[in-house]
Design an enzyme around this catalytic site. Structure first.
Site, short mmCIF file in Angstrom:
data_model
loop_
_atom_site.label_atom_id
_atom_site.label_comp_id
_atom_site.label_asym_id
_atom_site.label_seq_id
_atom_site.Cartn_x
_atom_site.Cartn_y
_atom_site.Cartn_z
N THR A 341 0.82 -1.21 0.00
CA THR A 341 0.00 0.00 0.00
C THR A 341 0.86 1.27 0.00
O THR A 341 2.07 1.21 0.12
CB THR A 341 -0.91 0.01 1.24
OG1 THR A 341 -0.12 -0.31 2.38
CG2 THR A 341 -2.01 -1.00 1.11
N ASP A 342 0.17 2.42 -0.12
CA ASP A 342 0.87 3.70 -0.17
C ASP A 342 0.93 4.36 1.20
O ASP A 342 1.04 5.58 1.30
CB ASP A 342 0.15 4.66 -1.12
CG ASP A 342 -0.04 4.07 -2.49
OD1 ASP A 342 0.94 3.56 -3.04
OD2 ASP A 342 -1.17 4.09 -3.00
N SER A 367 1.15 8.69 5.02
CA SER A 367 0.44 8.63 3.75
C SER A 367 1.40 9.12 2.70
O SER A 367 1.80 10.28 2.72
CB SER A 367 -0.80 9.51 3.82
OG SER A 367 -1.32 9.69 2.54
N ARG A 368 1.82 8.22 1.79
CA ARG A 368 2.91 8.59 0.89
C ARG A 368 2.43 9.30 -0.36
O ARG A 368 3.24 9.74 -1.15
CB ARG A 368 3.70 7.34 0.49
CG ARG A 368 4.35 6.69 1.67
CD ARG A 368 5.38 5.65 1.28
NE ARG A 368 5.62 4.80 2.42
CZ ARG A 368 4.97 3.68 2.65
NH1 ARG A 368 4.09 3.25 1.77
NH2 ARG A 368 5.21 2.98 3.72
N VAL A 369 1.12 9.36 -0.58
CA VAL A 369 0.63 9.97 -1.81
C VAL A 369 -0.23 11.18 -1.52
O VAL A 369 -0.11 12.22 -2.17
CB VAL A 369 -0.19 8.93 -2.61
CG1 VAL A 369 -0.80 9.56 -3.85
CG2 VAL A 369 0.68 7.75 -3.00
#
Ligand SMILES: Nc1ncnc2c1ncn2[C@@H]1O[C@H](COP(=O)(O)OP(=O)(O)O)[C@@H](O)[C@H]1O
Ligand SMILES: [Mg+2]
Length: 510
Positions: A341-342, A367-369
């Site tokens: 997951t991101d 949360s990478r996005v």
């Protein structure tokens, strides 16, 4: 009399013509037999042309999926009640993969993985049938995640913002509020146009009905769809549920809509897959999971995407849930999912017992996005929040031992306590963007520092109606708004000061 005879002759002629036109052709149908039957699985012989993932039909109408092709036998998971099948039962191949009904008619419904109604309603009138497994969109068909997906939970929207098309894992021990976060996010979509699909895998019937009830009561149920594989459903149906839910969601994404898919939860999905794999005597790997456990989850979550504008620009946001044992996020399935997951929202049981709900551990969550998509008004206000909060948590640890603190430290701690009070939130009460902005402004302008801690709760509860009355522009903010203009900012600030003032005298200075 003559007319009757004529009628009779005409109809005889008609029948004869039809008989003559009927071409007799051999029809080849391959029939196999069940040789062994286990808990939700069956071994079949005599269907040499069966392909992987083909749908088989058993005597009595039960369906099964061919998941294991041996030299002479076929391993099959059953998608229904196996009581009508026994050793020796006949099996027919269909030459097709499993397909499910998709379309607008599903909205507002509760169905199982094959699209059969579970809400007591009529069968779903499908617009089309789609295969449960579909390849993920290719790189060229994707666009960057650009719009935020508001959860209505301040702690998430301010510090772990999600974007439409992102995959974010919700992870934590049992009963730490994982489902609650997902359900609140679904409920918050009542004020957006996002379609929500909730897939339950291996959940108790009572928990599932609580979710459905909550969404019906607080959310926009006519834009939601529930795909349910309860704990007592056939293992095959439970296993199929997330794929089916994803295919149902993809129908809307392909038509340019934004869709949210919650999968509750993938740890149970992995367990049910392990169960059928072991029953089919596939070789077990680490923790007895079959070797392709990583692949079956990554190929599912890869289907989350934001499509390129040429393809309608729709999006599919996935919120898979994973349950840990004693907070161990480095177990096999949790690490797999974290790497697919991101980002993850980590829920800490300790925070939950201290009544800090939602029990999000901000330090372990990321949360990478979504950060790039966060609403500009929120972004400018939440930039320093994470750091201030982390500093406070650290300082609080030290001061727990009762040591004397200087005035500056005391201030930081008092401020941090107010951050924590603002970040905790009841269930089913998502905050609109305007209120989130106002709360963060109240924090950063020090308005809350002048308020006794126990009155911060009242401040929050009164905030919505107060803003609607005294500062309607703030209540009307949406995620496409630019950075807060100076004049609006000072107007919100003034009305917040009024609100704080109306709650009573300020707390004594430290
Ligand atoms: N923000 C919250 N405020 C109050 N109660 C909550 C909150 N979040 C969860 N709960 C309660 O905690 C319990 C466990 O939550 P649940 O979402 O079912 O946990 P999980 O899915 O992690 O097992 C439920 O009874 C739920 O009502
Ligand atoms: Mg749950």
């Amino acid at each position: 009399m003559t007319t009757l005879a004529e009628d009779l002759r005409r109809s005889l002629d008609h029948s004869r013509n039809r008989l003559i036109a009927f071409a007799l052709e051999p029809q080849i149908e391959q029939i196999g037999r069940v040789v062994e039957i286990g808990d939700g699985v069956a071994t079949v012989i005599g269907l040499p042309e069966t392909r992987l993932d083909e749908l088989l039909v058993f005597e009595g109408g039960i369906h099964g999926l061919a998941v294991d092709l041996g030299e002479h036998t076929i391993g099959c998971v059953l998608l229904g009640d196996a009581s009508t099948i026994s050793s020796g039962s006949l099996v027919r191949g269909t030459g097709q993969v499993a397909r499910i009904p998709v379309g607008e008619a599903l909205l507002g419904r509760v169905v199982d993985a094959l699209g059969a109604p579970l809400d007591g309603g009529s069968p779903v009138a499908a617009e089309a049938f789609a295969p449960v497994e579909q390849p993920a969109p290719a790189i060229i068909d994707r666009a960057l995640v650009a719009r935020p997906l508001a959860t209505g939970l301040l702690v998430v929207d301010a510090m772990i913002p999600l974007g439409r098309g992102q995959r974010e894992l919700i992870i934590g021990d049992r009963a730490t509020g994982k489902t609650a976060i997902a359900v609140d996010t679904i409920i918050n979509q009542r004020s957006s146009d996002v379609i929500c699909v909730y897939a339950a895998v291996g959940q108790k019937a009572s928990s599932v009905s609580q979710v459905v009830e909550a969404v019906r009561r607080y959310g926009a149920p006519d834009r939601c769809l529930f795909v349910i594989g309860e704990a007592d459903a056939a293992p095959g149906l439970q296993w199929l549920t997330p794929y089916a839910a994803c295919a149902m969601a993809e129908y809307f994404m392909a038509r340019g809509r934004d869709v949210l898919l919650v999968i509750d939860d993938l740890t149970k999905h992995a367990a049910v897959y392990r169960q059928v794999s072991l029953l089919l005597r596939r070789p077990p790997g680490r923790e007895a999971y079959p070797g392709d456990i990583f692949y079956i989850h990554s190929r599912l979550l890869e289907r989350a995407a934001r499509l390129a504008p040429e393809l309608g620009g729709g999006s599919l946001t996935a919120l898979p849930i994973a349950e840990t044992q004693a907070g161990n996020i480095s177990a096999y399935i949790p690490t797999n999912l974290i790497s697919i997951t991101d980002g993850q929202i980590y829920l800490d049981p300790r925070l939950f017992y201290e009544d800090q709900k939602p029990a999000v551990d901000v330090g372990k969550s990321v949360s990478r996005v979504g950060g790039k998509t966060q609403a500009a008004v929120l972004k400018s206000l939440s930039e320093s929040l994470r750091l201030e909060y982390a500093q406070f948590l650290e300082l609080e640890m030290f001061t727990r031992f009762g040591s004397m603190v200087d005035e500056r430290t005391h201030k930081v701690i008092e401020h941090g306590r107010r951050i924590r009070a603002v970040l905790s939130q009841q269930q089913f009460a998502p905050l609109p963007l305007g209120e989130q902005v106002a709360l963060l402004l109240a924090l950063s302008e020090g308005i809350l520092d002048g308020l006794p801690l126990e009155r911060v709760g009242t401040f929050r509860t009164n905030l919505g109606s107060w803003l609607a009355e005294h500062c309607p522009e703030a209540a009307a903010l949406d995620d496409r708004a630019e950075v807060l203009r100076e004049d609006l900012r000072s107007r919100i600030k003034a009305s917040l000061e009024l609100l704080a003032h109306s709650l009573g005298p300020p707390s004594a200075p430290p």
